[in-house]
Scaffold this active site. Structure first.
Site, mmCIF file in Angstrom:
data_model
loop_
_atom_site.group_PDB
_atom_site.id
_atom_site.type_symbol
_atom_site.label_atom_id
_atom_site.label_comp_id
_atom_site.label_asym_id
_atom_site.label_seq_id
_atom_site.Cartn_x
_atom_site.Cartn_y
_atom_site.Cartn_z
ATOM 1 N N ILE A 166 158.080 103.751 -9.534
ATOM 2 C CA ILE A 166 157.233 104.077 -8.385
ATOM 3 C C ILE A 166 156.976 102.736 -7.708
ATOM 4 O O ILE A 166 156.230 101.907 -8.216
ATOM 5 C CB ILE A 166 155.916 104.771 -8.785
ATOM 6 C CG1 ILE A 166 156.223 106.168 -9.342
ATOM 7 C CG2 ILE A 166 154.984 104.893 -7.567
ATOM 8 C CD1 ILE A 166 154.989 106.980 -9.695
ATOM 9 N N PRO A 167 157.643 102.503 -6.586
ATOM 10 C CA PRO A 167 157.786 101.130 -6.092
ATOM 11 C C PRO A 167 156.562 100.586 -5.358
ATOM 12 O O PRO A 167 156.613 100.340 -4.153
ATOM 13 C CB PRO A 167 159.001 101.222 -5.164
ATOM 14 C CG PRO A 167 158.994 102.635 -4.683
ATOM 15 C CD PRO A 167 158.399 103.479 -5.790
ATOM 16 N N CYS A 168 155.477 100.349 -6.090
ATOM 17 C CA CYS A 168 154.277 99.788 -5.462
ATOM 18 C C CYS A 168 154.542 98.362 -4.984
ATOM 19 O O CYS A 168 153.815 97.853 -4.137
ATOM 20 C CB CYS A 168 153.090 99.836 -6.416
ATOM 21 S SG CYS A 168 153.374 99.015 -7.974
ATOM 22 N N HIS A 169 155.597 97.735 -5.514
ATOM 23 C CA HIS A 169 155.920 96.370 -5.065
ATOM 24 C C HIS A 169 156.436 96.350 -3.622
ATOM 25 O O HIS A 169 156.539 95.298 -3.029
ATOM 26 C CB HIS A 169 156.957 95.737 -6.001
ATOM 27 C CG HIS A 169 158.253 96.490 -6.083
ATOM 28 N ND1 HIS A 169 158.425 97.598 -6.886
ATOM 29 C CD2 HIS A 169 159.428 96.322 -5.440
ATOM 30 C CE1 HIS A 169 159.663 98.055 -6.742
ATOM 31 N NE2 HIS A 169 160.283 97.300 -5.858
ATOM 32 N N ARG A 170 156.755 97.528 -3.060
ATOM 33 C CA ARG A 170 157.267 97.555 -1.679
ATOM 34 C C ARG A 170 156.154 97.598 -0.637
ATOM 35 O O ARG A 170 156.440 97.731 0.550
ATOM 36 C CB ARG A 170 158.212 98.752 -1.494
ATOM 37 C CG ARG A 170 159.492 98.582 -2.296
ATOM 38 C CD ARG A 170 160.463 99.740 -2.110
ATOM 39 N NE ARG A 170 161.477 99.718 -3.174
ATOM 40 C CZ ARG A 170 162.069 100.786 -3.681
ATOM 41 N NH1 ARG A 170 161.768 101.982 -3.218
ATOM 42 N NH2 ARG A 170 162.964 100.675 -4.647
#
Ligand SMILES: [Zn+2]
Length: 340
Positions: free
Chosen positions: A306-310
């Site tokens: 779940i790409p919270c880094h984006r």
């Protein structure tokens, strides 16, 4: 980075490499070699960049073996536990393998963060739980797992699971395994619903997350493996090799309705792309709630998948990442390079 280098901080394994100008050698941050002066050091994000700048790999720390290998002794011990009929390896058996029990304890603790005995205990209990849940008679399970007394087995079982063996039949448990990546070790937890947690082991607040998960799901965490965990390790390997940017895993994140809405929106950000909190807020139809969205973003327990880094600041600068801003930057660079 120099501070991490002088402390030989294992959390920075794979995050950067050090070139030593005076010797022409490049190293891992944890190399045992004498630490160079800061003016003689330069840092590289990848092995390739160090090589391109004319450095050769150190013979002590083997920086070309990107992921930290499992120490052979640790691997041997884990295998021995798997093979043991009752999941127990005694000091006497260790001695027969020419392994000094105190070395085993030390290396195991250093690599896994738990003693060899604690691991065996947890493993045995995990197996006992699986057997009990599959419907086998408790007395059989007790004897198979090497417990001579029924009360001793019940007590040990209840201490780990907070339930009697009979009461545990209906209970699920969270299986935990460690996955090595070029950005450091990750911890993955899954149950029959799917993947519940995927985090870098040095992520700040990880302990808190584990407590919260255990409480919400009312189940214990035991070391083990499953199809979901195997698949997670496989797909992460492909991701880091640049052969996969989208994950196809059964995700079962634990959170409030609001958090789950935010996490679903995160999954709509394409690899190679980034979004600001304000944009996220607009898309979620909550233009006044960027802060709450930021908090939900920070409480994501499924790093990378779940790409919270984006999510970045409106001005394009990176903001906090519990796994470390370094990793956020490296993940985004990696995705920009491989996203199509
Ligand atoms: Zn070295």
């Amino acid at each position: 980075m120099y501070r991490a280098l002088s402390r030989r901080d294992a959390a920075y394994e794979g995050v950067f490499f050090t070139g030593v100008k005076t010797t022409g050698i490049f190293c891992r941050p944890t190399c045992r070699a004498k630490k160079p002066k800061s003016e003689n050091v330069e840092f590289f994000p990848t092995v390739v960049e160090a090589l391109h700048r004319g450095y050769r790999p150190c013979r002590l720390c083997h920086p070309m073996d990107v992921t930290k290998p499992v120490p052979p002794l640790v691997e041997k011990l884990r295998r021995k536990v798997e093979e043991a009929a009752d999941g127990r390896v005694t000091d006497k058996e260790l001695a027969a393998m020419n392994v000094d029990p105190s070395t085993a304890r030390r290396q195991f603790k250093a690599y896994h963060g738990m003693t060899f005995h604690a691991y065996q205990r947890a493993r045995r209990m995990g197996l006992a739980l699986r057997d009990v849940k599959s419907g086998r008679p408790v007395i059989e399970v007790q004897l198979d797992r090497g417990y001579e007394s029924t009360s001793g087995f019940r007590e040990a079982f209840a201490r780990v699971f907070g339930e009697s063996p009979a009461g545990a039949r209906a209970m699920d448990c969270l299986l935990a395994r460690r996955i090595e990546t070029p950005l450091g070790s990750m911890l993955a937890l899954a149950d029959k619903e799917g993947l519940r947690l995927l985090e870098f082991v040095d992520r700040r607040g990880l302990e808190r997350e584990l407590v919260a998960l255990r409480r919400r799901l009312k189940c214990p965490i035991v070391p083990g493996n499953s199809g979901t965990l195997d698949e997670t390790a496989r797909q992460l390997g492909e991701y880091f090799a640049g052969n996969r940017m989208k994950f196809d895993l059964p995700l079962a994140p634990v959170g409030s309705d609001f958090q789950r809405r935010v996490w679903a929106e995160l999954q709509r950000i394409a690899p190679g792309q980034t979004r600001s909190y304000a944009e996220m807020a607009k898309r979620l139809g909550l233009p006044k709630a960027p802060r709450a969205i930021g908090r939900a973003n920070g409480s994501n327990m499924l790093a990378i998948v779940i790409p919270c880094h984006r999510v970045i600041r409106a001005d394009g600068s990176l903001c906090g990442y519990a796994g470390g801003i370094w990793r956020k930057q490296r993940l985004l660079e990696h995705e920009r390079k491989f996203a199509r």
